[in-house]
Design an enzyme around this catalytic site. Structure first.
Site, PDB file in Angstrom:
ATOM      1  CB  THR A 188       4.155   4.541  -4.904  1.00 27.92           C
ATOM      2  OG1 THR A 188       2.668   4.442  -4.096  1.00 27.92           O
ATOM      3  CG2 THR A 188       5.292   4.760  -4.129  1.00 27.92           C
ATOM      4  CE  LYS A 214      -0.424   4.713  -0.371  1.00 28.57           C
ATOM      5  NZ  LYS A 214      -0.974   4.922  -1.645  1.00 28.57           N
TER       6      LYS A 214
END
Length: 240
Positions: free
Chosen positions: A28, A49
């Site tokens: 991330t 995501k």
């Protein structure tokens, strides 16, 4: 290998799948830095995501902090459900969370969601969950999802003791799937790691893909500074 529910990548030069050596390697963080990088170059961008575990209940429903960060940093504003269609409260492997909540992951749903959003931005980053072979269902892994999407892969290597084995196994597994490796990122997650540069040098010698960036350990991370470390032809060259 599983039957492909749909080929989503028609212009692979502008979309990338982000995977990592394992959980906690900084996928991330790297995806966030990539978004910051391409925005600084004047490009529109968004990040997805598709699967996230470890979510908290909010008045709007379950929310995962990583997915929220990607939503906030994307230049194209999308509803949370578009960013993260499969979200689970338990912080466990996706296939276990799906079984526990009785909400199974369907790869075709993820592929269709990606295809629908494919032309909404100049650059799209799809962040995986866990490592390359993290199970999503009883028969599908993150590798299967990446194959169905058909995108070039960026490998995030969490720099710590043991990273050489994890990185080389991951890299060879990606190559076995016949997916192009756009490059890899060396992300320092252990500030006390010894022989850090020697480990990077070893991986550069053994991985036949460009080192896109070396990120130093920062708390809290400075995304703008990290974004400047990327050496990305992918953010300036349009192919196809």
């Amino acid at each position: 290998m599983h039957d492909n529910p749909g080929s989503a990548a028609t212009d692979a030069a502008r979309a990338y799948f982000i995977t990592g050596t394992d959980t906690g390697c900084g996928k991330t963080l790297v995806t966030s830095a990539l978004l910051t990088h391409v925005k600084a170059k004047g490009h529109s961008c968004l990040a997805l995501k598709p699967v996230a575990t470890g979510a908290r209940l909010t008045p709007e429903g379950l929310r995962n902090d990583d997915a929220l960060q990607l939503q906030q940093l994307s230049s194209v504003r999308l509803p949370y459900q578009d960013i993260n269609p499969y979200v689970y409260a338990p912080a466990v492997s996706p296939h276990l969370a799906a079984a526990e909540t009785r909400q199974q992951i369907d790869l075709s749903v993820i592929v269709d969601n990606f295809s629908r959003l494919r032309n909404r931005a100049q650059f799209i980053f799809v962040e995986g969950v866990g490592g390359w072979y993290a199970p999503l269902t009883t028969s599908d892994t993150v590798a299967d999802l990446a194959e169905h999407l058909g995108l070039p892969v960026i490998l995030v290597v969490g720099l710590r003791l043991g990273c050489l084995n994890h990185a080389l196994l991951s890299y060879r597994a990606i190559k076995q799937c016949a997916l192009p490796v756009a490059g890899w990122v060396a992300n320092s997650i252990d500030p006390a790691m010894e022989h850090r540069q020697q480990n990077i040098d070893t991986l550069q010698r053994l991985i036949d893909a460009p080192l896109l960036a070396t990120l130093t350990y920062q708390t809290p991370p400075d995304l703008e500074q990290m974004a400047q470390r990327f050496n990305l032809r992918l953010a300036t060259n349009r192919q196809g």
